[in-house]
Scaffold this motif. Structure first.
Motif, PDB file in Angstrom:
ATOM      1  N   LYS A 171     -16.982   5.897  -5.543  1.00  0.00           N
ATOM      2  CA  LYS A 171     -15.542   6.033  -5.327  1.00  0.00           C
ATOM      3  C   LYS A 171     -14.975   7.109  -6.246  1.00  0.00           C
ATOM      4  CE  LYS A 171     -11.493   3.001  -5.500  1.00  0.00           C
ATOM      5  NZ  LYS A 171     -11.103   1.620  -5.822  1.00  0.00           N
ATOM      6  N   GLN A 172     -15.374   7.038  -7.519  1.00  0.00           N
ATOM      7  CA  GLN A 172     -14.859   7.996  -8.502  1.00  0.00           C
ATOM      8  C   GLN A 172     -15.327   9.414  -8.163  1.00  0.00           C
ATOM      9  OE1 GLN A 172     -12.589   6.831 -10.730  1.00  0.00           O
ATOM     10  NE2 GLN A 172     -12.219   9.020 -10.917  1.00  0.00           N
ATOM     11  N   SER A 173     -16.587   9.507  -7.763  1.00  0.00           N
ATOM     12  CA  SER A 173     -17.101  10.850  -7.496  1.00  0.00           C
ATOM     13  C   SER A 173     -16.411  11.450  -6.258  1.00  0.00           C
ATOM     14  CB  SER A 173     -18.624  10.790  -7.400  1.00  0.00           C
ATOM     15  OG  SER A 173     -19.099  11.349  -6.250  1.00  0.00           O
ATOM     16  N   LEU A 174     -16.103  10.626  -5.246  1.00  0.00           N
ATOM     17  CA  LEU A 174     -15.396  11.138  -4.064  1.00  0.00           C
ATOM     18  C   LEU A 174     -13.967  11.538  -4.408  1.00  0.00           C
ATOM     19  CD1 LEU A 174     -16.681   8.587  -1.372  1.00  0.00           C
ATOM     20  CD2 LEU A 174     -17.178  11.040  -1.432  1.00  0.00           C
ATOM     21  N   VAL A 175     -13.302  10.688  -5.183  1.00  0.00           N
ATOM     22  CA  VAL A 175     -11.902  11.003  -5.504  1.00  0.00           C
ATOM     23  C   VAL A 175     -11.829  12.218  -6.441  1.00  0.00           C
ATOM     24  CG1 VAL A 175     -11.395   9.471  -7.471  1.00  0.00           C
ATOM     25  CG2 VAL A 175      -9.661   9.886  -5.745  1.00  0.00           C
ATOM     26  N   ASP A 176     -12.790  12.345  -7.339  1.00  0.00           N
ATOM     27  CA  ASP A 176     -12.823  13.537  -8.222  1.00  0.00           C
ATOM     28  C   ASP A 176     -12.999  14.801  -7.377  1.00  0.00           C
ATOM     29  OD1 ASP A 176     -12.560  11.958 -10.400  1.00  0.00           O
ATOM     30  OD2 ASP A 176     -14.658  12.099 -11.055  1.00  0.00           O
ATOM     31  N   PHE A 177     -13.916  14.707  -6.403  1.00  0.00           N
ATOM     32  CA  PHE A 177     -14.138  15.857  -5.521  1.00  0.00           C
ATOM     33  C   PHE A 177     -12.843  16.222  -4.793  1.00  0.00           C
ATOM     34  CE2 PHE A 177     -14.629  17.004  -1.037  1.00  0.00           C
ATOM     35  CZ  PHE A 177     -15.238  18.238  -1.158  1.00  0.00           C
ATOM     36  N   ALA A 178     -12.191  15.202  -4.203  1.00  0.00           N
ATOM     37  CA  ALA A 178     -10.979  15.450  -3.396  1.00  0.00           C
ATOM     38  C   ALA A 178      -9.896  16.117  -4.247  1.00  0.00           C
ATOM     39  CB  ALA A 178     -10.465  14.133  -2.824  1.00  0.00           C
ATOM     40  N   ARG A 179      -9.698  15.608  -5.441  1.00  0.00           N
ATOM     41  CA  ARG A 179      -8.591  16.113  -6.263  1.00  0.00           C
ATOM     42  C   ARG A 179      -8.905  17.468  -6.878  1.00  0.00           C
ATOM     43  NH1 ARG A 179      -7.104  10.035  -8.409  1.00  0.00           N
ATOM     44  NH2 ARG A 179      -5.866   9.534  -6.561  1.00  0.00           N
ATOM     45  N   ASN A 212       1.181  16.701   7.269  1.00  0.00           N
ATOM     46  CA  ASN A 212       1.076  18.155   7.041  1.00  0.00           C
ATOM     47  C   ASN A 212       0.731  18.551   5.604  1.00  0.00           C
ATOM     48  OD1 ASN A 212       1.754  18.609   9.742  1.00  0.00           O
ATOM     49  ND2 ASN A 212       3.939  18.435   9.237  1.00  0.00           N
ATOM     50  N   THR A 213       0.231  17.630   4.809  1.00  0.00           N
ATOM     51  CA  THR A 213      -0.215  18.001   3.458  1.00  0.00           C
ATOM     52  C   THR A 213      -1.378  18.989   3.568  1.00  0.00           C
ATOM     53  OG1 THR A 213       0.451  15.854   2.598  1.00  0.00           O
ATOM     54  CG2 THR A 213      -1.136  17.077   1.269  1.00  0.00           C
ATOM     55  N   LEU A 214      -2.252  18.735   4.547  1.00  0.00           N
ATOM     56  CA  LEU A 214      -3.420  19.601   4.773  1.00  0.00           C
ATOM     57  C   LEU A 214      -3.570  19.722   6.284  1.00  0.00           C
ATOM     58  CD1 LEU A 214      -6.007  20.917   3.450  1.00  0.00           C
ATOM     59  CD2 LEU A 214      -7.136  18.719   3.778  1.00  0.00           C
ATOM     60  N   LEU A 254     -13.754   7.434   1.587  1.00  0.00           N
ATOM     61  CA  LEU A 254     -12.463   6.814   1.266  1.00  0.00           C
ATOM     62  C   LEU A 254     -11.337   7.562   1.949  1.00  0.00           C
ATOM     63  CD1 LEU A 254     -11.279   8.798  -1.132  1.00  0.00           C
ATOM     64  CD2 LEU A 254     -12.711   7.379  -2.572  1.00  0.00           C
ATOM     65  N   ILE A 255     -10.185   6.898   1.995  1.00  0.00           N
ATOM     66  CA  ILE A 255      -9.017   7.527   2.619  1.00  0.00           C
ATOM     67  C   ILE A 255      -7.859   7.506   1.636  1.00  0.00           C
ATOM     68  CG2 ILE A 255      -8.281   5.411   3.844  1.00  0.00           C
ATOM     69  CD1 ILE A 255      -7.491   7.317   6.194  1.00  0.00           C
ATOM     70  N   LEU A 256      -7.212   8.671   1.533  1.00  0.00           N
ATOM     71  CA  LEU A 256      -6.100   8.830   0.586  1.00  0.00           C
ATOM     72  C   LEU A 256      -4.787   8.901   1.354  1.00  0.00           C
ATOM     73  CD1 LEU A 256      -8.122  11.524  -1.235  1.00  0.00           C
ATOM     74  CD2 LEU A 256      -7.243   9.537  -2.457  1.00  0.00           C
ATOM     75  N   ASP A 257      -3.770   8.359   0.740  1.00  0.00           N
ATOM     76  CA  ASP A 257      -2.451   8.401   1.373  1.00  0.00           C
ATOM     77  C   ASP A 257      -1.803   9.745   1.060  1.00  0.00           C
ATOM     78  OD1 ASP A 257      -0.497   7.418   2.889  1.00  0.00           O
ATOM     79  OD2 ASP A 257       0.332   6.036   1.414  1.00  0.00           O
ATOM     80  N   ALA A 273      -3.316  18.993  -4.636  1.00  0.00           N
ATOM     81  CA  ALA A 273      -2.143  18.292  -4.089  1.00  0.00           C
ATOM     82  C   ALA A 273      -2.404  16.795  -3.961  1.00  0.00           C
ATOM     83  CB  ALA A 273      -1.789  18.883  -2.724  1.00  0.00           C
ATOM     84  N   LEU A 274      -3.679  16.392  -4.029  1.00  0.00           N
ATOM     85  CA  LEU A 274      -4.013  14.965  -3.904  1.00  0.00           C
ATOM     86  C   LEU A 274      -4.037  14.260  -5.258  1.00  0.00           C
ATOM     87  CD1 LEU A 274      -6.855  15.168  -1.206  1.00  0.00           C
ATOM     88  CD2 LEU A 274      -4.477  14.440  -0.893  1.00  0.00           C
ATOM     89  N   GLU A 275      -3.623  14.963  -6.317  1.00  0.00           N
ATOM     90  CA  GLU A 275      -3.738  14.441  -7.686  1.00  0.00           C
ATOM     91  C   GLU A 275      -3.218  12.999  -7.807  1.00  0.00           C
ATOM     92  OE1 GLU A 275      -5.533  15.917 -10.052  1.00  0.00           O
ATOM     93  OE2 GLU A 275      -5.182  13.962 -11.016  1.00  0.00           O
ATOM     94  N   SER A 276      -2.072  12.750  -7.208  1.00  0.00           N
ATOM     95  CA  SER A 276      -1.532  11.392  -7.369  1.00  0.00           C
ATOM     96  C   SER A 276      -1.569  10.595  -6.059  1.00  0.00           C
ATOM     97  CB  SER A 276      -0.093  11.466  -7.894  1.00  0.00           C
ATOM     98  OG  SER A 276       0.651  12.295  -7.011  1.00  0.00           O
TER      99      SER A 276
END
Ligand SMILES: Cc1cc2nc3c(=O)[nH]c(=O)nc-3n(C[C@H](O)[C@H](O)[C@H](O)COP(=O)(O)OP(=O)(O)OC[C@H]3O[C@@H](n4cnc5c(N)ncnc54)[C@H](O)[C@@H]3O)c2cc1C
Length: 366
Positions: free
Chosen positions: A277-285, A236-238, A229-232, A290-293
């Motif tokens: 999807k949930q498992s990827l987003v949980d991992f990312a956050r 320069n966030t990362l 997945l791709i997060l907005d 900083a990706l919380e929201s």
């Protein structure tokens, strides 16, 4: 002088495109036949990291193709950008591995292949506190943005006069005197001189179908689904690729961050699941709060061309004199692509090979 045969590729992913480009540059008449649109399958779906995940845990045959490939990318990306105006976004973003149980092995691998590796710097340790112990930062590792690289190679090939046939699924073959004389879809027939099958995850099934009545091609290649997945996020966030426990974040130049990926043995099923999807987003956050929201922009799946050991088949058929295969690059089709294409080119044009061709033959372990 080596003779350069006119050549037809079945499949239009990164593997075929990079291979076709070498033949086109050498002056061959090149045709690519793709069942849907160029570069829309695994090659579109991937992350574009130009290094296998934990390469020291994988067979050396994978590193043998990776090292010359990563050396080739800067010039390849620049040439494509200049010739087509499409920027593949080759970016040296570095790769940070937060914790490695096998750090010593990793360091040995870096030393063997002259890859610069150090521990995470203080700024990285601040963002990823788990880095303090056994981290490894490879500052020279790069990424490409897959859809852009594919678009620019396609454009480059068209400019070089390569014939691209889309929405055409090859399902028949004519063989006479140990040579393929033509290949066909339900609607069209193509006379051929030399044929390369580079049909990604479909290669195993396609070969079983095409060669059912004749000389079997022993290429055990099967689909392995990967969801991503791709997060907005703001620019320069990362600033580096981060890898932890086989999952990763890839920051693109515009700030968006990819998170991948699952590894699922589900045949030719490209559906996505809420659970993944949930498992990827949980991992990312969790890894990067900083990706919380950060909103999820897109979630997708692709079918990697899997082999048992991740080693591709790059070989001429032992009996059908004008057939070769370049397929089965599993998780590393971009990281190994340029050198795999080069090896195929050298094999078909009967030149000495720049790396040990035996590692990728039908008879080798894959
Ligand atoms: C989620 C995910 C993340 C990944 N991340 C990375 C990464 O970071 N770095 C990396 O190096 N690799 C990565 N990969 C792996 C990489 O994407 C693949 O190894 C690579 O794309 C394989 O390219 P290919 O051209 O062999 O296959 P494909 O891109 O799948 O192309 C094969 C083509 O053949 C066509 N075809 C099939 N059958 C026929 C037929 N009968 N007639 C005509 N055409 C046919 C298909 O339509 C397809 O377009 C990732 C893959 C996934 C799914």
């Amino acid at each position: 002088m080596h003779s350069i045969p006119d050549i037809t590729f079945v499949g239009g992913g990164i593997t075929a495109l990079l291979s076709a480009r070498l033949f086109a540059i050498a002056g061959a008449n090149v045709t690519i036949i793709e069942k849907s649109r160029i570069g829309q399958e695994s090659s579109w779906a991937g992350g574009g990291i130009l290094l296998p995940l934990y390469p020291w845990r994988q067979k050396d045959a994978i590193s043998q193709l990776t090292i010359p490939s990563i050396q080739a990318y800067p010039e390849l990306a620049q040439t494509l950008h200049e010739s087509t105006g499409i920027d593949p976004e080759y970016t040296v973003s570095g790769l940070l591995m937060t914790e490695l149980a096998d750090l010593d092995k990793a360091r040995d691998w870096c030393a063997k292949y002259a890859i610069d590796g150090c521990t995470a710097n203080p700024a990285q340790q601040k963002i990823f506190p788990q880095c303090k112990g056994r981290s490894l930062y490879l500052k020279d590792i790069a990424q490409v943005r897959n859809p852009r690289l594919l678009k620019s190679i396609k454009q480059d090939l068209l400019q070089r006069g390569v014939k691209i046939v889309e929405n055409c699924s090859i399902n028949k073959i004519q063989i006479s005197h140990n040579r393929i004389t033509s290949i066909a879809s339900a609607a069209e027939n193509f006379s051929v001189n030399h044929v390369v099958i580079a049909a990604g995850a479909w290669t195993g099934d396609l070969c079983r179908q095409l060669f059912a009545q004749t000389k079997q091609v022993q290429a055990d290649i099967f689909p392995v689904k990967g969801q991503m997945l791709i997060l907005d996020a703001a620019e320069n966030t990362l600033d580096t690729i981060v890898l932890e426990d086989d999952r990763y974040l890839i920051p693109r130049r515009d700030g968006k961050i990819l998170c991948g990926s699952t590894v699922e043995y589900t045949d030719f099923d490209k559906s996505t699941s809420e659970q993944a999807k949930q498992s990827l987003v949980d991992f990312a956050r969790k890894l990067f709060p900083a990706l919380e929201s950060a909103p999820i922009i897109h979630h997708w799946a692709g079918l990697r061309p899997g082999t048992q050991l991740g080693i591709p088949f790059i070989d001429k058929h032992p009996e059908i004199s004008n057939l070769a295969i370049n397929a089965g690059h599993f998780r590393n089709g971009f990281a190994m692509g340029p050198a795999a294409a080069q090896l195929l080119y050298e094999i078909i044009t009967n030149q000495p090979t720049s790396i040990d061709a035996g590692l990728y033959q039908f008879s080798a372990s894959h």
